[in-house]
Design a protein around this motif. Sequence first.
Motif, PDB file in Angstrom:
ATOM      1  N   GLY A  56      57.894  13.767  97.942  1.00  6.38           N
ATOM      2  CA  GLY A  56      58.848  14.472  97.083  1.00  6.38           C
ATOM      3  C   GLY A  56      59.968  13.574  96.611  1.00  6.38           C
ATOM      4  N   GLY A  57      60.107  13.493  95.304  1.00  3.11           N
ATOM      5  CA  GLY A  57      61.123  12.626  94.714  1.00  3.11           C
ATOM      6  C   GLY A  57      62.244  13.396  94.052  1.00  3.11           C
ATOM      7  N   VAL A 114      66.313  14.953  94.792  1.00  2.00           N
ATOM      8  CA  VAL A 114      67.486  14.267  95.329  1.00  2.00           C
ATOM      9  C   VAL A 114      67.369  14.081  96.841  1.00  2.00           C
ATOM     10  CG1 VAL A 114      68.852  16.414  95.563  1.00  2.00           C
ATOM     11  CG2 VAL A 114      69.997  14.211  95.319  1.00  2.00           C
ATOM     12  N   VAL A 115      66.693  15.012  97.517  1.00  2.00           N
ATOM     13  CA  VAL A 115      66.623  14.932  98.977  1.00  2.00           C
ATOM     14  C   VAL A 115      65.656  13.830  99.424  1.00  2.00           C
ATOM     15  CG1 VAL A 115      66.033  16.201 101.083  1.00  2.00           C
ATOM     16  CG2 VAL A 115      67.322  17.330  99.259  1.00  2.00           C
ATOM     17  N   GLY A 116      64.462  13.831  98.848  1.00  2.00           N
ATOM     18  CA  GLY A 116      63.494  12.783  99.215  1.00  2.00           C
ATOM     19  C   GLY A 116      64.056  11.399  98.926  1.00  2.00           C
ATOM     20  N   ARG A 143      54.772  13.750  92.643  1.00  2.00           N
ATOM     21  CA  ARG A 143      53.641  14.215  91.838  1.00  2.00           C
ATOM     22  C   ARG A 143      53.865  14.067  90.340  1.00  2.00           C
ATOM     23  NH1 ARG A 143      55.723  19.303  90.662  1.00  2.00           N
ATOM     24  NH2 ARG A 143      53.866  20.150  89.679  1.00  2.00           N
ATOM     25  N   HIS A 192      67.480  20.227  86.769  1.00  2.86           N
ATOM     26  CA  HIS A 192      68.287  21.214  86.037  1.00  2.86           C
ATOM     27  C   HIS A 192      69.470  21.741  86.844  1.00  2.86           C
ATOM     28  CE1 HIS A 192      66.130  23.956  88.502  1.00  2.86           C
ATOM     29  NE2 HIS A 192      64.996  23.790  87.887  1.00  2.86           N
ATOM     30  N   GLY A 251      74.840  20.261  89.499  1.00  4.59           N
ATOM     31  CA  GLY A 251      75.429  19.036  90.054  1.00  4.59           C
ATOM     32  C   GLY A 251      76.770  19.216  90.741  1.00  4.59           C
ATOM     33  N   THR A 273      51.874  10.830  91.320  1.00  2.00           N
ATOM     34  CA  THR A 273      50.936  10.730  92.436  1.00  2.00           C
ATOM     35  C   THR A 273      51.111  11.994  93.282  1.00  2.00           C
ATOM     36  OG1 THR A 273      51.238   8.346  92.411  1.00  2.00           O
ATOM     37  CG2 THR A 273      50.237   9.282  94.387  1.00  2.00           C
ATOM     38  N   TRP A 274      50.067  12.786  93.312  1.00  6.40           N
ATOM     39  CA  TRP A 274      50.171  14.097  93.973  1.00  6.40           C
ATOM     40  C   TRP A 274      49.538  14.033  95.362  1.00  6.40           C
ATOM     41  CZ3 TRP A 274      45.972  18.193  93.834  1.00  6.40           C
ATOM     42  CH2 TRP A 274      46.391  19.355  94.492  1.00  6.40           C
ATOM     43  N   ALA A 280      59.681  16.429 101.903  1.00  4.99           N
ATOM     44  CA  ALA A 280      60.865  16.666 101.061  1.00  4.99           C
ATOM     45  C   ALA A 280      60.366  17.302  99.767  1.00  4.99           C
ATOM     46  CB  ALA A 280      61.602  15.361 100.800  1.00  4.99           C
ATOM     47  N   ILE A 300      70.642  28.254  81.430  1.00  2.39           N
ATOM     48  CA  ILE A 300      69.646  27.599  82.290  1.00  2.39           C
ATOM     49  C   ILE A 300      69.240  28.598  83.365  1.00  2.39           C
ATOM     50  CG2 ILE A 300      69.257  25.699  83.931  1.00  2.39           C
ATOM     51  CD1 ILE A 300      69.897  24.599  81.210  1.00  2.39           C
ATOM     52  N   GLY A 315      71.814  20.465  97.142  1.00  5.89           N
ATOM     53  CA  GLY A 315      71.374  19.072  97.268  1.00  5.89           C
ATOM     54  C   GLY A 315      72.456  18.055  96.985  1.00  5.89           C
ATOM     55  N   SER A 373      75.746  18.498  97.542  1.00  7.62           N
ATOM     56  CA  SER A 373      76.735  18.493  98.612  1.00  7.62           C
ATOM     57  C   SER A 373      76.097  17.990  99.905  1.00  7.62           C
ATOM     58  CB  SER A 373      77.265  19.903  98.874  1.00  7.62           C
ATOM     59  OG  SER A 373      77.862  20.433  97.731  1.00  7.62           O
TER      60      SER A 373
HETATM   61  C1  FAD Z   1      70.020  26.343  88.058  1.00  8.60           C
HETATM   62  C2  FAD Z   1      70.333  25.552  89.271  1.00  8.60           C
HETATM   63  C3  FAD Z   1      71.617  25.068  89.474  1.00  8.60           C
HETATM   64  C4  FAD Z   1      71.913  24.330  90.613  1.00  8.60           C
HETATM   65  N1  FAD Z   1      73.159  23.858  90.795  1.00  8.60           N
HETATM   66  C5  FAD Z   1      73.453  23.111  91.884  1.00  8.60           C
HETATM   67  C6  FAD Z   1      74.741  22.570  92.062  1.00  8.60           C
HETATM   68  O1  FAD Z   1      75.630  22.753  91.251  1.00  8.60           O
HETATM   69  N2  FAD Z   1      74.983  21.838  93.181  1.00  8.60           N
HETATM   70  C7  FAD Z   1      74.021  21.615  94.114  1.00  8.60           C
HETATM   71  O2  FAD Z   1      74.280  20.942  95.118  1.00  8.60           O
HETATM   72  N3  FAD Z   1      72.788  22.128  93.975  1.00  8.60           N
HETATM   73  C8  FAD Z   1      72.480  22.857  92.884  1.00  8.60           C
HETATM   74  N4  FAD Z   1      71.222  23.361  92.717  1.00  8.60           N
HETATM   75  C9  FAD Z   1      70.261  23.167  93.806  1.00  8.60           C
HETATM   76  C10 FAD Z   1      69.629  21.798  93.770  1.00  8.60           C
HETATM   77  O3  FAD Z   1      68.919  21.689  92.591  1.00  8.60           O
HETATM   78  C11 FAD Z   1      68.715  21.587  94.970  1.00  8.60           C
HETATM   79  O4  FAD Z   1      69.489  21.708  96.137  1.00  8.60           O
HETATM   80  C12 FAD Z   1      68.043  20.249  94.979  1.00  8.60           C
HETATM   81  O5  FAD Z   1      67.518  19.926  93.747  1.00  8.60           O
HETATM   82  C13 FAD Z   1      66.931  20.201  96.014  1.00  8.60           C
HETATM   83  O6  FAD Z   1      66.316  18.955  95.936  1.00  8.60           O
HETATM   84  P1  FAD Z   1      64.957  18.644  96.686  1.00  8.60           P
HETATM   85  O7  FAD Z   1      64.761  17.186  96.598  1.00  8.60           O
HETATM   86  O8  FAD Z   1      64.975  19.258  98.029  1.00  8.60           O
HETATM   87  O9  FAD Z   1      63.846  19.447  95.901  1.00  8.60           O
HETATM   88  P2  FAD Z   1      63.173  19.255  94.474  1.00  8.60           P
HETATM   89  O10 FAD Z   1      64.151  18.842  93.465  1.00  8.60           O
HETATM   90  O11 FAD Z   1      62.401  20.486  94.205  1.00  8.60           O
HETATM   91  O12 FAD Z   1      62.213  18.032  94.682  1.00  8.60           O
HETATM   92  C14 FAD Z   1      60.977  18.102  95.324  1.00  8.60           C
HETATM   93  C15 FAD Z   1      60.068  17.102  94.674  1.00  8.60           C
HETATM   94  O13 FAD Z   1      58.894  17.000  95.438  1.00  8.60           O
HETATM   95  C16 FAD Z   1      57.799  16.803  94.576  1.00  8.60           C
HETATM   96  N5  FAD Z   1      56.609  17.235  95.303  1.00  8.60           N
HETATM   97  C17 FAD Z   1      56.409  18.423  95.907  1.00  8.60           C
HETATM   98  N6  FAD Z   1      55.182  18.465  96.468  1.00  8.60           N
HETATM   99  C18 FAD Z   1      54.621  17.271  96.235  1.00  8.60           C
HETATM  100  C19 FAD Z   1      53.360  16.738  96.552  1.00  8.60           C
HETATM  101  N7  FAD Z   1      52.437  17.446  97.226  1.00  8.60           N
HETATM  102  N8  FAD Z   1      53.069  15.483  96.147  1.00  8.60           N
HETATM  103  C20 FAD Z   1      54.001  14.758  95.471  1.00  8.60           C
HETATM  104  N9  FAD Z   1      55.202  15.239  95.131  1.00  8.60           N
HETATM  105  C21 FAD Z   1      55.515  16.479  95.503  1.00  8.60           C
HETATM  106  C22 FAD Z   1      58.142  17.669  93.387  1.00  8.60           C
HETATM  107  O14 FAD Z   1      57.454  17.311  92.221  1.00  8.60           O
HETATM  108  C23 FAD Z   1      59.636  17.501  93.284  1.00  8.60           C
HETATM  109  O15 FAD Z   1      60.014  16.497  92.384  1.00  8.60           O
HETATM  110  C24 FAD Z   1      70.903  24.095  91.587  1.00  8.60           C
HETATM  111  C25 FAD Z   1      69.631  24.573  91.369  1.00  8.60           C
HETATM  112  C26 FAD Z   1      69.345  25.305  90.234  1.00  8.60           C
HETATM  113  C27 FAD Z   1      67.969  25.804  90.049  1.00  8.60           C
END
Ligand code: FAD
Length: 809
Positions: free
Chosen positions: A11-12, A14-16, A36, A46, A49, A172-173, A202, A322, A354, A356
């Motif tokens: 997973g790429g 912000v957390v990964g 992926r 989206h 932030g 790459t999935w 992640a 959004i 993500g 914070s």
């Molecule tokens: C409208 C909106 C507004 C927001 N506003 C804020 C904000 O103001 N402040 C804030 O802190 N947070 C905000 N967030 C929340 C924030 O977006 C999330 O906390 C953060 O993006 C989580 O990141 P993540 O890396 O955990 O997950 P994701 O961003 O979902 O990343 C996971 C990644 O893993 C990849 N993946 C999954 N499975 C596989 C697989 N099998 N193989 C390869 N790749 C894979 C996916 O393609 C994806 O890119 C908001 C969210 C939304 C929807």
Amino acid sequence: MKSSAQVVVIGGGVVGASVLFHLTELGWADVVLVERKELTAGSTWHAAGGMHTLNGDPNVAKLQQYTVELYREIEQRSGQSCSIHMPGGLMLAGDRERMDWLRMAQARGRYLGMDMEIISAAEAKRMFPLLEENYFIGALFDPAEGHVDPTGVTRAYAGCARQAGAEIYQHTWVSDLRQRPDGTWDVITDSGEIHAEHIVNAGGLWAREVGRMIGLELPVLAMEHMYLITEDMNEVAEYNAATGHELPMGLDFDGELYIRQEGGGMLLGTYEQACVPWSPRETPWTFDQQLLAADLDRIAPSLEIAFKHYPALADVGIKNVINGPFTFAPDGNPLVGPVPGVRNCWMACAVMAGFSQGGGVGLTLARWMVDGDPGEDIWAMDVARFSNWASLAYTNAKVRENYSRRFRITFPNEELPAGRALHTTPVYDRLTAHNAVWGASFGLEHPLWFQRPGEEPREDVTFRRSNAYPVVAEECTTVRERVGLTECSNFAKYRVTGAGSAGWLQRLFTNRLPRVGRINLTAALDPSGHIVGEFSVARVGTDDFFLFGSQIAEAHHSRWFFGHLEDGVRFDVLGLSLVGLSLAGPGAREVLQSVTGASLATENYPFMTFRRIDVGMIPAYVGRMTYTGDLGYEIWVAPEYQRALFDLLWQAGRAYGIGLFGFRALMSLRMEKMFGTWAREYRPIYTPVEARMHRSLKLDHDFIGRAAVEAEMARGPARTLGYFDVTPDPAEPADVVGDEPIWHDGAVVGWVTSGAYAHYSRRSLAFGYVPSELAVPGAMFEVEIIGQRRPARLLPEPVLDPAGHRMRV
Ligand SMILES: Cc1cc2nc3c(=O)[nH]c(=O)nc-3n(C[C@H](O)[C@H](O)[C@H](O)COP(=O)(O)OP(=O)(O)OC[C@H]3O[C@@H](n4cnc5c(N)ncnc54)[C@H](O)[C@@H]3O)c2cc1C
């Protein structure tokens, strides 16, 4: 693509990216991230932030602080702009309760060094002229709030990680995960396989699906979330021109919305009541940088308030709406750490904030993987705070509740209704018939107190003393003067058997093992001498033990035990296959003696005895101890006997004036006996020397963490757990709830871990950590309760029965 790596992060978002970066920071360079689609393709791209340091859990707040402070560094090192804006943020209060909440939040922030200021509504108006002052009575200003560019941040983490040797494979999935017998993983992707020692989930929006690849049903659910961006506004331009800076961010609890400047307009997001889960059963793999259809009707109630609170918004056009999904765990905190029962498998998901939290999640997970310890108190984020009971449907109910309450106050005595009653013990109906007011912990219902007959079994939620106060006082008197009966099934219970059991436990525990037929209290430590857990150990045979510990930590502790398991030892988590009732008070022996043939006289059944005896016709294990600190017994039986046991004891107790008591009374009773508790006084950030667990420390044997304990004993602990007699405000009495700052000589020197009003002793008591040199009996401190600094005297010993006669008679 590499065919092998030490770690594959899936997973790429912000957390990964943060996990990958932090692994390289700690020196692991053979690390790979597999995405992926493109980086940020899940929730991240989206996001609004926004970022802030405030959190209900001070330990999570600390990690948020770390995250916010990290951005400048990764921006500079990677050369990738994060577009950091730090205009500060206003949390706006519309009523007294919210103002109290803000004062408590400000107080909590003090010992983390957070510099937040309570201001008047007029000052808030000066800082944020768009607001209509009449709707607010004050605000908390936090200078450490701001917003970043989500894509910039993710790329900056990735850039730094790449500089240190990490590789990132986009498009790459990961389609499958297969574990080899040696615990390593084959990561199957559509571009080939990678053999990895560790995997990190992640997967964000797909974390649940990645979990399912290895048979896990993770408690994660995505919710739709909307924010809108207005056209440019004259008011914003004027403010920017007049002040030379951007408007501060705003959190408006009554409107359940957040608002901030975006370009020349405003961005407004809501946590609406009519919230909607997204893809509640399965996230489609085809979803890719898409937005969901906007539904302004759903957020109309919040918009209506927004137009009143910020009238200029009513006249401006909306440029963009959004609607995107992002994930939550049932309590809104991330799921981080090693998955119980699965080797080399780590979680970094359900991160709803993500920007914070991403940095703190990456840091602690990387430390956990590299050093074997997260290095911070991450209990509130540990994946092991949930277990199998957190099913898909439970998660759905809890996440919806949590989302819709995001801007609501949860009072310290509040029990939220979603997902309940789920686990109940056989006496649930009996206790309900006695007007029990129920709480839930780790999925299990437990009685908090027993409302008087004819009155509604409901507790008013408050920061102060509730309607439970006089009733709990009566329950405490029943225990101290006659005999009380309560349920004690809400402990975690384990059984350890097999020829190697005694040797194994002795290497894990700080105390000597008890003799057969006896119980004692012990701690378990990590190698650096911090508290992993505290347990009652009951020995029923040479190599046969029951362990009793904190129920909320059942999965957390069993993961630790299984992680240390040795040949010749069997470790079983008993769960609800063993349930309990507890009798406590001066009449407890007479009541129990009247229904058992075993002699309970002290010479035959002294304090801390644990034996298998019959109670009536019921086979039971009976320990002579209770957490009340009074004469008492914990009676453990198979669940099919619990109702009969209840009826038997209740009937037998009538002649002795038996009454029921609940968890609230237990907390009051344990406070006056100076008994600490897991997750409050005892946590992985403290050592047993700081926590004054000396009676459970026996240096006559080797145990994990012993060298660290000896070293600490030699130099003396930096801080010490104090026990305080607090003087509440007589006009409006409120007791501590935990996490209040402790002041000394005009400075914050420590924090409260827990406390309660000790009804029987008629004193408001608190536990808290302070610097050791100040922990002198009789020393005066102040504890900040709802914005007021109240006097607190450090006590040398329990306020009730310091010599412990009552439990030994
Ligand atoms: C409208 C909106 C507004 C927001 N506003 C804020 C904000 O103001 N402040 C804030 O802190 N947070 C905000 N967030 C929340 C924030 O977006 C999330 O906390 C953060 O993006 C989580 O990141 P993540 O890396 O955990 O997950 P994701 O961003 O979902 O990343 C996971 C990644 O893993 C990849 N993946 C999954 N499975 C596989 C697989 N099998 N193989 C390869 N790749 C894979 C996916 O393609 C994806 O890119 C908001 C969210 C939304 C929807």
